[in-house]
Structure formats: C-alpha cells, structure tokens
Write a protein that holds these residues in place. Structure first.
Motif, PDB file in Angstrom:
ATOM      1  N   GLY A   3     -97.062 -91.801  14.935  1.00  0.00           N
ATOM      2  CA  GLY A   3     -96.604 -91.055  16.167  1.00  0.00           C
ATOM      3  C   GLY A   3     -97.021 -89.418  15.812  1.00  0.00           C
ATOM      4  O   GLY A   3     -97.411 -88.779  16.982  1.00  0.00           O
ATOM      5  N   GLU A   5     -94.229 -86.450  15.736  1.00  0.00           N
ATOM      6  CA  GLU A   5     -93.665 -87.976  16.081  1.00  0.00           C
ATOM      7  C   GLU A   5     -92.795 -87.930  17.076  1.00  0.00           C
ATOM      8  O   GLU A   5     -92.764 -89.137  17.937  1.00  0.00           O
ATOM      9  CB  GLU A   5     -92.935 -88.584  14.612  1.00  0.00           C
ATOM     10  N   TRP A  65     -85.743 -88.533  12.510  1.00  0.00           N
ATOM     11  CA  TRP A  65     -86.908 -88.666  13.512  1.00  0.00           C
ATOM     12  C   TRP A  65     -85.969 -88.658  14.911  1.00  0.00           C
ATOM     13  O   TRP A  65     -84.843 -88.704  14.796  1.00  0.00           O
ATOM     14  CB  TRP A  65     -87.605 -89.922  13.259  1.00  0.00           C
TER      15      TRP A  65
END
Lengths: 542, 542
Positions: free
Chosen positions: B515, B504, B477
C-alpha cells in the motif's frame, strides 16, 4: 460435555466420544500417552543407536559389517553402527555416494542402459535434484539433517500462484489457470450446494439444529459466500485488476462455470496437496539434496570403496563373503565379514548370485519398481518469477509432462534458473524413457511451451533421467501391491542368515528417503541385538 | 461446447459462458488482453518512473521536494523522484528509517506513550519483525525487492503441523490439534454430506448427470472418502503411530466427532489462509524485514534528516514550508521546497498544524487506526522444532494471544529462536496495550504455555509492542469503514495544493507495505505531471 443443547447421539458419535477421555486434561504428559495430543507422532519403536559400552560389556568388539551400497540406507547403517565401534566397509558401484539421492550439476555425466553419454551443462550454482527432492516435517530425514548439520530451506510444494493446465477437458482446456482461482471457485460452488441443502435440514446425518447453523456458517466462510449463501465469485480467486494505491479498489473477475470446472478435471488435482507426505511445510537441503549423503559420507572416512560392483553375495554359518569387481581395472576381489547389510535395489539384486533361500529369491524378483523420469531445463531468465510472479511451486497438467517444478531457491536474485520440465510415472515415463535425449527435450519443450511460451526463447540446456534405465537402480522405488505386501514383503524383511536387506523398499515409505533411514535403523538394531546374543543361539542360513 | 450431453443451461451459466470467448484460443497475447489467462494480474495503471530527460526537455530541473517520513512510502517517493534528478529531502522524526517496517534486535530500545523504556535482549542473529512481516507474490513489494537486491526466503504462513487451540468451545477445548488433522476431518465430513445428497440429485442446481458424477468423484478425493462415500478418517489427518521401516505400516487414529468439531470453532479459522493476501507462497527478506528500508536508505545518501519532528506544514502558491524541531537540541528549523509529500500517519498528522482545507482536516481526524500489538519471546531451545516437529508457521487460538508465530529461518541449525507470542487486534490489543511490559509477558507466557508447556522452562526474554501506543504511529494501519471510503478517502487522495499525502492509508492495501509502495508511485507520478504542467495552470491552495 459442555454443550447443553439436546443432541442426537449416533453410535459412531458415542464410540468416538468414549474412545477419548472427555473433559479437561491439564497434564501434557498424560495427554501424550493417551494419544489425545494431535501432535503425538509416535514411532512404533524408539530407536537406540548402538553404544560402544554394549559391545565392550559383552566382549563383542571387532565385528566386521560389509554394507552393499552407499546410498542413504547403507551409509546410515554404517554411521549408526560405527557409533558402537563396529568395523564397517561399504562397497559402492558408482564413483559417488547417495544412490538415488543425486544432485546433477554442470559436468555431471550419466549413461543410461542402452543410451548415450549425457553431460549436464548447468551454470555454477544451479542444479537438478534428479531423485528425491522434498522432505515433510514428520520424516526422520529431518532428524538426520539436524544431527548431521544439514541446512534446510523451504521446498515450495504448494503455491496458489502456479497453474493447472488441461487438454481435451472441455471448455476450460488449453488455458492456464492459477490453482488458487480453481480452488476458490470449487470451494465456492461446493459450499453453496451444501449450504442450500443443509438449510432444508434434509441431511441424513446426526446433527442438531445448532450444528446445522454452525455448518452453514462454516460453509459461508469456506466458500466465500454472500449473505444468501450463494457463490458469486470472491477476491480469493485473484483479480482482473489488482487493488492498488489511491482510487484503485481493484476488480474481481467472474467465476468459472461450475459444469465447465467439473469437466476440466482440474478440481481432482486439488487433493494431491492433502496427503500427509505432501502437506505444507516441506523442506529441502540448501544447495542440493546431495548435501545429505555428503554429510553422511563425511562421517565415514575410509569406509567406502567406490567403483566396486558386487558380483556375488555368499555366506556360511561363520560369516559373509562378498565378491566384487573393481570397475577401474576389471579385477575381481573378495571381502569377508561377520554380517552383511545389502541395500542393492531389488531389480539389480535379482541378477546377483546370492546365498538366499528360494522364497527370498522369489520375493526379490517379483517386486515391481516404478518407471519414472524427470527433465531439468536451464533458462537464461527466471521468466516465471519476473513475468508471471511465481516463486517456487508446482504447475500440474494432464499433458504427458504431468508437472513443472519451479526452483525453491535464488528467488529474484539469481538471474538464471533450473526448472523441472517433466516428472512423470508409469506409461508416460516409459514413453519418455524410450525417447532419445534430444527427443525428450523437444517434447517437454513443446508441451511446456503451451504453458510458458517463453520456454523456447529462454532455454539454454537440459538434462534428463529415466530411473528405470539407470544401471544400478532400474527403477525409481519399490511398488508393492496388496498381494505383494502379504506374500513377499514379510520375507524380504526377514534376515537371511547373516545377510540383512535394507533400503526404502523395506519400509512403508517407499520412494522417500525416510524409508531408507527407517529401514537402516531397524537393520542396525537387529544386527546389534544378534551380535549381543551370539554364542547363545547361532544365526542360521535359510 | 464440447460436452455432448444435454445440459441444463441457467441464465448464470449463459452469462458466464458468453462473457468468455469460447473455444480454443491459441495465442497467448490475445488471451492476455482478453483477461482469460488466470495469471494476468494487471495493475490499473503501469507506473513510469520519472526520467531526467522529462525535466530537462521541459526545462524544469532543480525542483525541490520535501518528504515527511522515512518509512516505505517516503523513501520510495524520494527514490523514484531522484531517478529524474529531483532534489529530495526527507525529514524523519526517529533516528532510524522504516517507520512501521521495524526489526527489533538485541539493544533496540523503545518507550511507548506513557510507558517505560524497553530494551530488547535478543541474541545476535535473532530478531523480531515488529510490524509488517510477510509478502504475497502479487505485491509490488516483490518487485522492489528485486530492484533493490533484497534477498527473500519463504515466510511459512501456512503449516499443517501447527495447531488450533480453543477454550470454552465444547469437548475439543483445551486440546492442541494439528491444523492438518482438523482440515482433513472437516473436508471428510462435509464431502460426505454433499456426496450423499448429490447422489439423490436433489440439488437445486443446473448440473447434468455427468456433472453430478464428476462432483461426487471430486468429493471422494477431496474428503478422502471410502468407496461408499463415507468418511472414516484418513491418513491425511496424521497418525497415531507413524508408518516406518520393516513391518510398521503405521496406525491412523479415528476422526473427531463432527458435532464436536463444529462446536469447537476451529473449522472457522480454515478460510483465513484463503485470502488473496495470505495464500501460499509468502515471503520475507532474509535477516529481517528492515532489509527493505535499509536497501532504500542506501539509495538515498544525504537525503534523510533524522531526529526531525515536524511541527508545521505550510504552503503558499509558490512553495511549501515545513517547520520542524531537531530532537537532539530542541531547536526549531525551517525548510522550504516546491512540493511536499506527507507520509505522516493520520493519528499523528491530525495534531500538526497544516495548511489543509477544512474537509481535509476533517477527513484526517476521522480515520480510525487499528489497535494491534505483538510480543516476541526468545527461547533457549527451538522446542517447537525439536519436540513437536513444527518448522515455521502459525498456531491459531481463541485465547487473547490469538496466534503464535514460529520463525521461518534458522530451521534446526539455530540453537535458540524467537517466537511471536501474540499478535492481536481490537479489544485484545487494547487490553494488552494497557498492561505493563512484564504483565504482557506474564499473560502471554501463561496462555502460550497451555499450548507449549515448554515455554516457562525455555523462555529467556521478551519484547512487546502496542502500535497504538507508539508515538509516531498511534496505530497499526488505517481502518476505513464503507462510509469512510465514500466520504473521506477521496478527499485524502486529492492533493492539497502543493502538498500530497502518501502511505498505506492512501491505498486499498492498508496494513501492507505494498500500500505504501503503490501510494508513493501514484504521488510521484502526480507530482511529476504537475511539475511538467507548471506555468500552464497553477497549483492552487484549497
């Protein structure tokens, strides 16, 4: 010790340290026996289910055991004894098994002592666990679920999204506040207070300077403190505006005033979740708590006589004789056997003529049982999920209702849902027990609506139970004072000749199904040993 | 204020108090708008899904949206846009939807960058959630599960029966200790320390005498202290010998030494459960996290082109043009549209020629993505349940593996089970990522076996993933520093002419499915507004 810093050793330190074997111990088994593994949850005695071969070898086949009550204890006793081929008969007053383990569904009926007939109207698939409802991991109940193939799901005992709600408790009264928010603020302020004095090293405690530094570091994390060890609030308490996508960092609200927080009493409920019986994770059977008695019942085909209300419990040196009434036609019958296991709750048992000693009779009638009650509401919408984002868990309040339980199944996908609208004890339970069914419903709706205004619009029906008014129970569970434990409990645990008492009341787990399971095992072992010894030293009456 | 005691008011008190409307406020709606209800979790903006009538009324039907990536963000964007009749096409490089939302089952294959092909061998019914795995109640993910009919069950994020295990951390090293035990001792000692100084009223805090009394009462409950406010241990920490039936009251063990506890570092992990994203209760879809992309995919028949690897992202004032390669035959194709939503993770996007401004290109290539990895082990027996009484939850350790996750489904009834054997980040993830598959397995087995010696006997197979080595992700991420948030994040959130980024990484919920959902909604709203405005003020490039 691997710590090279000079360290203050107090006597308590030393005892603690000496009490454990220091250094590294690589062998798991050795650690297990030394009790060093935090997971060793040893039972006092390992249970051995009776075996057919035991009886055959001792030429003791064919023994007949009469069991009074088809609750958890009674059925478990029969289940275990039948593994060895004992001939078991259970007499059950009701037309169902389970006793207090009772799941109310649409169509279930009940009439309390002095009350009117109540019929549940829950939709198919919805239910109320009217008695026990949750199982901690360390209970033997878990093992029986495994053995009997009962499917478990999580029971959401502790959910930070549920509420505290207090009345007459200062400025934070009449405001539902999420438990996570209260806990965050409580931890923040308390951590701040201690961090400040830890700094001064003014603590009367045997901690080195390194320890103090570690303690302050812990407090900073624990409280969500700023770099100067002050609590200014934390996103752990939730948001005024949630963080989201794009340019939405979210906005945290200011913490509650600490004095107001203390006044509210909400902080005192926090430790309720810490008890060893209530720590996460907890579990419930899928589809209702009565999956447990149903699974036991399935193992006992032809064993249980329903609608059989015990009238007399008699014994001689040769055997036992139980007089009972078949409720269907009022006829009196008798059944004889070699031994009797009596699981009848004491408030009921005290009124049944029985061949017990005087001390036993005295003990039986002196044990108080908890007044306790619940109501369940069926709502046509799961507003607590859809509007308030609460998926399972328990809201806690100082109103009479004491708590609201949100269902731990059917999240989001079930349209309707059943809540527990009150679950209370002592004088609150007596109060609700004394109300009519509709009065209970009205009062619980009124109080609950202060927390969930949606109540009145969404409620469809209710079902309530006051356990101290249920005929074959007359109480939720046994409540022993220190004095009772000293004077009466040992007597109750002694066999009375050929009659043995079993049930949650013969355990240190009163109010839990595990108490019934453990007690049943003890009595099964005791009787089995007795049977194997027979002829060598006779069982005596009194 | 209802407190009649004279009270020290500090400025902070006053500000807190004045910031809230005092007294009783009976109207729920009013409190909601005042933000006084602890449950109000307002989003910054209420999302309105585009409606067909919007487009028809503006005579703007037929707009074509090209979406890059069939992960959560891409499919959600298509799902919402299609509610208004937008013509959406999704290009997906893989042969499956979901992106990082990926459930590995028996037969699943993956080849990491520079790695060998790996094939999962899990039994039917067992799985590994290789990316996201849990959902807190306040996330929009919950709402999409409801809307799409995805069934949820509890994800046991926090279980007091799981362990802490530390190495090189003082006398309590190399000993697995139940989290509940550590927490009980920590609370006990800390509460005792504060209770003692609170007594002296030497705290530099604006608390009245009544407040101090309430605080001490709270500390007594919180810490499980004796009547003299000392911590001597508590049954909350568990038992050496469990209470049972009959004459078995159980036996509590002595608490750990506080200095040793502090040295161990275990206490510092306690607050991990307090974050707003990780508080109980948490949830997972029944049957695998990919039930979510599967449910979205079901809403998008004919929309997704699989095996389509984007090569170029082009635009003019009139529209967008995406060049892609069909992996099956290596052919190059083009597709044009009115707008493009690009959900390609930035480490991958930075290598795709695109008509972005220089600041945008610079932003894209400067965002670091988390190195992170997991391994899953299939065991032939659920020894953690059967022998150690752990039903779900997470064990935490300072070994490289960092954590062990026990499955949150199939309790007791499933014979076998899949554990997550490590889930780590940063340099530990880089280390494991650099190992071969069998080396990862060996190391994770070796470390995990220190906690669960049963590992080696019961393990059947494993599957590991290093997200920074997965071709179409190259990271777990987005990780924004404060400086990134200031300098790059706003640029990334600006549309680039007809091209809008989503995912995200365009949220304050990086690493969470929410997200992606939130970002998709924002971009959908933005494009829809843009479309309705078209002709009035043209979209510009750069």
């Amino acid at each position: 010790m691997e710590n090279n810093q000079s360290k203050v050793i107090t006597r308590r330190d030393f005892l603690n340290y000496a009490g454990k074997v220091g250094g590294t111990v690589a062998v798991w088994g050795a650690m297990e026996s030394l009790g060093l593994l935090g997971h060793s949850l040893a039972s006092a005695e390992e249970f051995q289910a009776p075996k057919k071969s035991d009886l055959t070898m001792a030429n003791k086949n064919g023994k007949k055991i009469i069991i009074l009550g088809a609750g958890i204890a009674g059925m478990t006793a029969a289940y275990e004894l039948r593994k060895a081929g004992y001939d078991c008969t259970i007499l059950e007053a009701r037309d169902r098994t389970g006793g207090r383990n009772w799941t109310v569904r649409g169509g279930t009926t009940e009439t309390e002592i002095g009350g009117v007939k109540q019929t549940a109207k829950f939709d198919k698939g919805l239910y109320m666990n009217a008695g026990p409802a949750r199982i901690p991991q360390h209970h033997i109940t878990i093992d029986y679920c495994r053995e009997l193939g009962v499917e478990l799901e999580v029971f959401a005992n502790s959910n930070e999204f549920t509420y505290y709600y207090q009345e007459n408790a200062g400025p934070l009264s009449n405001t539902k506040i999420r438990k996570g928010t209260i806990k965050t603020d409580a931890r923040g302020y308390v951590s701040e207070l201690l961090a400040k004095v830890a700094d001064k090293a003014s603590l009367d405690a045997p901690l080195s300077k390194d320890d103090i530094d570690r303690l302050r570091d812990y407090l900073k994390r624990e409280g969500g403190l700023s770099s100067d060890f002050t609590y200014h609030g934390s996103n752990r308490r939730g948001y005024k505006i949630l963080p989201g996508g794009g340019l939405q960092p979210g906005e945290v609200d200011t913490p509650y005033n600490f004095s107001q927080l203390l006044q509210s009493g909400m902080m005192n409920n926090i430790s309720g979740d810490y008890s060893f019986q209530q720590q996460p994770m907890m579990f419930q059977p899928v589809g209702g708590i009565d999956q447990i008695p149903k699974a036991l019942e399935k193992q006992l085909p032809g064993v249980i006589t329903f609608g059989a209300e015990v009238q007399e419990i008699r014994q001689s040196s040769d055997g036992v004789r139980i007089v009972y009434q078949t409720k269907a036609n009022g006829n009196t019958k008798e059944i004889t056997g070699d031994y009797c296991i009596c699981t009848i709750p004491l408030p009921v048992l005290k009124n049944i003529p029985a061949d017990f000693t005087e001390p036993m009779k005295n003990a039986i009638k002196n044990i108080h049982y908890a007044e306790t009650g619940k109501i369940a509401f069926q709502f046509k919408n799961r507003f607590w999920e859809n509007e308030e984002r609460i998926l399972g868990g328990i809201t806690t309040t100082n109103m009479d209702i004491a708590q609201i339980w949100y269902p731990s199944s059917g999240y989001l996908t079930q349209q309707k849902g059943v809540l527990i609208g009150y679950y209370n004890f002592g004088e609150n339970a007596v109060k609700y027990g004394n109300l009519s069914l509709s009065q209970r419903e009205a009062l619980a709706l009124e109080q609950g609506a202060k927390i969930h205004p949606q109540y009145k619009k969404e409620v469809e029906n209710s079902f309530s139970v006051a356990w101290h008014k249920i005929q074959y129970n007359q109480g939720g569970w046994a409540e022993y004072t220190e004095s009772d434990l000293k004077n009466y409990y040992p007597i109750l645990n002694e066999p009375q000749g050929r009659i043995h008492l079993a049930g949650e009341h013969l355990s240190y787990l009163t109010g839990w199904m595990a108490g019934a399971f453990e007690s049943a095992r003890i009595v099964v072992s005791r009787i089995h040993k007795e049977v194997l010894k027979e002829g060598k030293s006779p069982a005596t009456v009194g």
